[in-house]
Design an enzyme around this catalytic site. Structure first.
Site, PDB file in Angstrom:
ATOM      1  N   ASN A 107     -21.873   6.139 -35.267  1.00 23.38           N
ATOM      2  CA  ASN A 107     -22.529   7.265 -36.313  1.00 23.38           C
ATOM      3  C   ASN A 107     -23.212   8.162 -35.499  1.00 23.38           C
ATOM      4  OD1 ASN A 107     -21.850   5.097 -38.097  1.00 23.38           O
ATOM      5  ND2 ASN A 107     -23.892   4.281 -38.676  1.00 23.38           N
ATOM      6  N   ASP A 109     -25.540  10.156 -37.007  1.00 27.43           N
ATOM      7  CA  ASP A 109     -26.835  10.489 -37.819  1.00 27.43           C
ATOM      8  C   ASP A 109     -28.232  10.200 -37.035  1.00 27.43           C
ATOM      9  OD1 ASP A 109     -27.117   7.790 -38.024  1.00 27.43           O
ATOM     10  OD2 ASP A 109     -26.011   7.681 -40.189  1.00 27.43           O
ATOM     11  N   HIS A 124     -19.469   8.685 -30.549  1.00 29.20           N
ATOM     12  CA  HIS A 124     -18.860   9.803 -31.255  1.00 29.20           C
ATOM     13  C   HIS A 124     -19.861  10.970 -31.471  1.00 29.20           C
ATOM     14  CE1 HIS A 124     -15.918   6.764 -33.524  1.00 29.20           C
ATOM     15  NE2 HIS A 124     -15.456   7.223 -32.448  1.00 29.20           N
ATOM     16  N   CYS A 132     -21.835  23.584 -25.698  1.00 31.10           N
ATOM     17  CA  CYS A 132     -21.432  25.273 -25.730  1.00 31.10           C
ATOM     18  C   CYS A 132     -19.896  25.026 -25.267  1.00 31.10           C
ATOM     19  CB  CYS A 132     -22.164  25.910 -24.634  1.00 31.10           C
ATOM     20  SG  CYS A 132     -21.562  27.575 -24.195  1.00 31.10           S
ATOM     21  N   CYS A 135     -20.162  27.321 -21.355  1.00 30.15           N
ATOM     22  CA  CYS A 135     -20.675  26.615 -20.294  1.00 30.15           C
ATOM     23  C   CYS A 135     -20.821  25.079 -20.021  1.00 30.15           C
ATOM     24  CB  CYS A 135     -22.033  27.102 -20.013  1.00 30.15           C
ATOM     25  SG  CYS A 135     -23.578  26.820 -21.127  1.00 30.15           S
ATOM     26  N   CYS A 152     -24.508  30.321 -27.839  1.00 25.83           N
ATOM     27  CA  CYS A 152     -25.401  29.698 -26.713  1.00 25.83           C
ATOM     28  C   CYS A 152     -26.461  30.460 -25.937  1.00 25.83           C
ATOM     29  CB  CYS A 152     -24.293  29.452 -25.611  1.00 25.83           C
ATOM     30  SG  CYS A 152     -25.352  28.454 -24.326  1.00 25.83           S
ATOM     31  N   GLY A 192     -20.628  -2.796 -40.581  1.00 25.72           N
ATOM     32  CA  GLY A 192     -20.505  -1.607 -41.418  1.00 25.72           C
ATOM     33  C   GLY A 192     -19.173  -0.715 -41.000  1.00 25.72           C
ATOM     34  N   ASN A 224     -20.249  -6.952 -43.521  1.00 24.93           N
ATOM     35  CA  ASN A 224     -19.625  -5.575 -44.279  1.00 24.93           C
ATOM     36  C   ASN A 224     -19.644  -6.217 -45.530  1.00 24.93           C
ATOM     37  OD1 ASN A 224     -17.366  -3.721 -45.203  1.00 24.93           O
ATOM     38  ND2 ASN A 224     -17.254  -3.378 -43.062  1.00 24.93           N
TER      39      ASN A 224
HETATM   40  C1  BJW Z   1     -21.033  -1.590 -45.748  1.00 23.96           C
HETATM   41  C2  BJW Z   1     -21.685  -1.095 -46.544  1.00 23.96           C
HETATM   42  C3  BJW Z   1     -22.998  -1.693 -46.579  1.00 23.96           C
HETATM   43  C4  BJW Z   1     -20.156   0.413 -46.938  1.00 23.96           C
HETATM   44  N1  BJW Z   1     -23.279  -2.732 -45.714  1.00 23.96           N
HETATM   45  N2  BJW Z   1     -21.108  -2.337 -44.841  1.00 23.96           N
HETATM   46  C5  BJW Z   1      -2.623   9.393 -35.478  1.00 23.96           C
HETATM   47  C6  BJW Z   1      -2.775  10.604 -35.474  1.00 23.96           C
HETATM   48  C7  BJW Z   1      -4.101  11.295 -34.738  1.00 23.96           C
HETATM   49  C8  BJW Z   1      -4.801  10.336 -33.876  1.00 23.96           C
HETATM   50  C9  BJW Z   1      -4.446   8.999 -33.981  1.00 23.96           C
HETATM   51  C10 BJW Z   1      -3.343   8.513 -34.567  1.00 23.96           C
HETATM   52  N3  BJW Z   1      -3.301   7.285 -34.389  1.00 23.96           N
HETATM   53  C11 BJW Z   1      -4.499   6.803 -33.648  1.00 23.96           C
HETATM   54  C12 BJW Z   1      -5.133   8.061 -33.502  1.00 23.96           C
HETATM   55  C13 BJW Z   1      -6.282   8.139 -32.361  1.00 23.96           C
HETATM   56  C14 BJW Z   1      -7.619   8.451 -33.452  1.00 23.96           C
HETATM   57  C15 BJW Z   1      -7.444   7.355 -34.507  1.00 23.96           C
HETATM   58  O1  BJW Z   1      -8.170   6.056 -34.160  1.00 23.96           O
HETATM   59  N4  BJW Z   1      -7.057   7.516 -35.505  1.00 23.96           N
HETATM   60  C16 BJW Z   1      -7.106   6.590 -36.668  1.00 23.96           C
HETATM   61  C17 BJW Z   1      -7.687   6.760 -37.924  1.00 23.96           C
HETATM   62  C18 BJW Z   1      -5.691   6.196 -36.787  1.00 23.96           C
HETATM   63  N5  BJW Z   1      -8.509   8.312 -32.604  1.00 23.96           N
HETATM   64  C19 BJW Z   1      -8.970   9.560 -31.784  1.00 23.96           C
HETATM   65  O2  BJW Z   1      -8.311  10.697 -32.078  1.00 23.96           O
HETATM   66  C20 BJW Z   1     -10.006   9.248 -30.927  1.00 23.96           C
HETATM   67  N6  BJW Z   1      -9.628   9.939 -29.660  1.00 23.96           N
HETATM   68  C21 BJW Z   1      -8.454   9.608 -28.912  1.00 23.96           C
HETATM   69  O3  BJW Z   1      -7.856   8.542 -29.178  1.00 23.96           O
HETATM   70  O4  BJW Z   1      -8.450  10.386 -27.922  1.00 23.96           O
HETATM   71  C22 BJW Z   1      -7.412   9.993 -26.975  1.00 23.96           C
HETATM   72  C23 BJW Z   1      -7.274  11.240 -26.026  1.00 23.96           C
HETATM   73  C24 BJW Z   1      -7.552  10.806 -24.678  1.00 23.96           C
HETATM   74  C25 BJW Z   1      -7.620  11.525 -23.690  1.00 23.96           C
HETATM   75  C26 BJW Z   1      -7.485  13.019 -24.026  1.00 23.96           C
HETATM   76  C27 BJW Z   1      -7.451  13.352 -25.330  1.00 23.96           C
HETATM   77  C28 BJW Z   1      -7.340  12.578 -26.246  1.00 23.96           C
HETATM   78  C29 BJW Z   1     -11.426  10.175 -31.361  1.00 23.96           C
HETATM   79  C30 BJW Z   1     -12.107   9.548 -32.486  1.00 23.96           C
HETATM   80  C31 BJW Z   1     -13.208  10.087 -32.867  1.00 23.96           C
HETATM   81  C32 BJW Z   1     -13.496   9.753 -34.646  1.00 23.96           C
HETATM   82  N7  BJW Z   1     -14.620  10.441 -35.011  1.00 23.96           N
HETATM   83  C33 BJW Z   1     -14.837  10.322 -36.306  1.00 23.96           C
HETATM   84  C34 BJW Z   1     -15.364  11.747 -36.834  1.00 23.96           C
HETATM   85  C35 BJW Z   1     -16.438  12.399 -36.496  1.00 23.96           C
HETATM   86  C36 BJW Z   1     -16.860  13.537 -37.251  1.00 23.96           C
HETATM   87  C37 BJW Z   1     -18.109  13.492 -38.011  1.00 23.96           C
HETATM   88  O5  BJW Z   1     -18.813  12.499 -38.315  1.00 23.96           O
HETATM   89  O6  BJW Z   1     -18.423  14.618 -38.384  1.00 23.96           O
HETATM   90  O7  BJW Z   1     -16.004   9.386 -36.502  1.00 23.96           O
HETATM   91  S1  BJW Z   1     -13.709   9.582 -37.195  1.00 23.96           S
HETATM   92  C38 BJW Z   1     -14.879   8.542 -38.478  1.00 23.96           C
HETATM   93  O8  BJW Z   1     -14.478   7.415 -38.290  1.00 23.96           O
HETATM   94  C39 BJW Z   1     -16.203   8.933 -37.661  1.00 23.96           C
HETATM   95  C40 BJW Z   1     -16.686   7.732 -37.765  1.00 23.96           C
HETATM   96  O9  BJW Z   1     -17.533   7.178 -36.632  1.00 23.96           O
HETATM   97  C41 BJW Z   1     -15.345   6.756 -37.547  1.00 23.96           C
HETATM   98  C42 BJW Z   1     -15.255   5.255 -37.974  1.00 23.96           C
HETATM   99  O10 BJW Z   1     -15.650   5.146 -39.256  1.00 23.96           O
HETATM  100  P1  BJW Z   1     -16.408   4.019 -39.952  1.00 23.96           P
HETATM  101  O11 BJW Z   1     -17.578   3.966 -39.175  1.00 23.96           O
HETATM  102  O12 BJW Z   1     -15.896   2.574 -39.609  1.00 23.96           O
HETATM  103  O13 BJW Z   1     -16.572   4.287 -41.425  1.00 23.96           O
HETATM  104  P2  BJW Z   1     -15.737   3.846 -42.402  1.00 23.96           P
HETATM  105  O14 BJW Z   1     -16.037   4.963 -43.596  1.00 23.96           O
HETATM  106  O15 BJW Z   1     -14.299   3.929 -42.222  1.00 23.96           O
HETATM  107  O16 BJW Z   1     -16.044   2.439 -43.028  1.00 23.96           O
HETATM  108  C43 BJW Z   1     -17.252   2.228 -43.566  1.00 23.96           C
HETATM  109  C44 BJW Z   1     -17.217   0.773 -43.966  1.00 23.96           C
HETATM  110  O17 BJW Z   1     -18.743   0.219 -44.115  1.00 23.96           O
HETATM  111  C45 BJW Z   1     -16.473  -0.058 -44.594  1.00 23.96           C
HETATM  112  O18 BJW Z   1     -15.737  -1.089 -44.139  1.00 23.96           O
HETATM  113  C46 BJW Z   1     -17.195  -0.336 -45.810  1.00 23.96           C
HETATM  114  O19 BJW Z   1     -16.904  -1.675 -46.570  1.00 23.96           O
HETATM  115  C47 BJW Z   1     -18.562  -0.866 -45.058  1.00 23.96           C
HETATM  116  N8  BJW Z   1     -19.616  -0.753 -45.921  1.00 23.96           N
HETATM  117  N9  BJW Z   1     -21.448   0.169 -47.214  1.00 23.96           N
HETATM  118  C48 BJW Z   1     -22.115  -3.189 -44.978  1.00 23.96           C
HETATM  119  N10 BJW Z   1     -24.087  -1.316 -47.549  1.00 23.96           N
HETATM  120 ZN    ZN Z   2     -22.936  28.481 -22.865  1.00 20.38          ZN
END
Ligand code: BJW
Ligand code: ZN
Length: 255
Positions: A107, A109, A124, A132, A135, A152, A192, A224
């Site tokens: 997260n 947040d 994340h 920036c 820089c 910046c 979660g 979850n």
């Molecule tokens: C509850 C509840 C309650 C609800 N109690 N539970 C194909 C194409 C392109 C990329 C890929 C691909 N295949 C694989 C990839 C890699 C990609 C990836 O994993 N994609 C998948 C989607 C397939 N990963 C990346 O690109 C990562 N980087 C990478 O691999 O780099 C390689 C590299 C190496 C060297 C050089 C260059 C590159 C980076 C991943 C970054 C993800 N960032 C995000 C976006 C941030 C933006 C923002 O927030 O503004 O982060 S993605 C988004 O998903 C966010 C979250 O942190 C992340 C995870 O989601 P999360 O937290 O699991 O949320 P939800 O909504 O999915 O689930 C919520 C859960 O809560 C549910 O299960 C509910 O049931 C539960 N719940 N209420 C308990 N009350």
């Molecule tokens: Zn700068």
């Protein structure tokens, strides 16, 4: 059903009682009860935007103004919310384990720190920080409003949110520390998260010892609303809102 939940909570508390090192991997669900929306809605849109438009480096290059509008709106939303009992329960668990307790959060947040957790790895990034594009300076700007194309203060180049977008690597030191902690932990709580985003989801097999030598496999406990991609690797599944289930674990541990 209530019996199942009670039994799962008992098993979760038992696993924790005998653990020396504990790691918690959290996702958007832990903040859902604070009013922060989760990501994977069925329409595949994030607040009306396609993911590629607002959460990739290509989207930012194409339209930085749109991306900043999206992030300024997210920052404004988060400035209005507060930690929920799930965040506070994790902070309470940290007090019991001290240095041997770590929250690895996907997260952005900042609610774990707001609840009092100190040993937090934000893999994340954070909505509070800017980076920036010139820089590279990273700065904590809190959640104060920023312009649509903030510059910046040091080099006047365009700032971006310090968030890890799709196709970007996780910050190396933070990711290395998360992998090491997961490798060393006795118990991993997975709270979660849909566990579909990599490499974050890899921490689960790492904790189990499936990705290298681990003399005793870690115990994985999932919290979850429903079963997820992580469930097949979980030893215990606690299904219910984490703002209710995590405090019940604390109660069972006498915390
Ligand atoms: C509850 C509840 C309650 C609800 N109690 N539970 C194909 C194409 C392109 C990329 C890929 C691909 N295949 C694989 C990839 C890699 C990609 C990836 O994993 N994609 C998948 C989607 C397939 N990963 C990346 O690109 C990562 N980087 C990478 O691999 O780099 C390689 C590299 C190496 C060297 C050089 C260059 C590159 C980076 C991943 C970054 C993800 N960032 C995000 C976006 C941030 C933006 C923002 O927030 O503004 O982060 S993605 C988004 O998903 C966010 C979250 O942190 C992340 C995870 O989601 P999360 O937290 O699991 O949320 P939800 O909504 O999915 O689930 C919520 C859960 O809560 C549910 O299960 C509910 O049931 C539960 N719940 N209420 C308990 N009350
Ligand atoms: Zn700068």
């Amino acid at each position: 059903m209530a019996d199942d939940l009670d039994a799962a909570l008992d098993r979760a508390a038992d696993a924790l009682r005998s653990a020396r090192k504990v790691v918690v991997l959290t996702g958007a669900g832990v903040s859902a009860e604070s009013g922060v929306p989760t990501f994977r809605a069925s329409d595949g849109l994030w607040e009306g935007h396609r993911i590629e438009e607002v959460a990739t480096p290509f989207g930012f290059r194409r339209d930085p103004q749109l991306v900043w509008q999206f992030y300024n709106a997210r920052r404004a939303n988060v400035s209005k919310v507060a930690p929920n009992p799930g965040h506070y329960a994790l902070a309470k668990l940290e007090q019991r384990w001290g240095e041997d307790f770590m929250v690895v959060t996907q997260n952005v947040d900042g609610l774990h720190r707001a609840a009092g957790s100190r040993n937090v790895l934000e893999i994340h990034g954070s909505l509070h920080r800017t980076r920036c594009t010139g820089c590279g300076e990273i700065e904590d700007r809190g959640l104060e409003p920023l312009g649509e194309l903030p510059a910046c203060p040091r080099c006047a180049e365009l700032l971006r949110p310090d968030i890890v977008w799709f196709h970007e690597p996780l910050p190396a030191a933070v990711w290395g520390a998360a992998q090491l902690a997961s490798h060393e932990c006795d118990v991993l709580l997975v709270v979660g998260t849909s566990a579909v985003v990599y490499p974050a989801a890899d921490l689960i097999p790492i904790a189990k010892g499936d990705r290298g030598l681990k003399p005793v496999p870690g115990t994985v406990v999932e919290f979850n609303l429903t079963r997820t991609e992580a469930s097949v690797l979980a030893d215990v599944g606690v299904y219910g809102p984490s703002g209710q289930t995590l405090p019940k674990v604390c109660e069972r541990l006498g915390l």
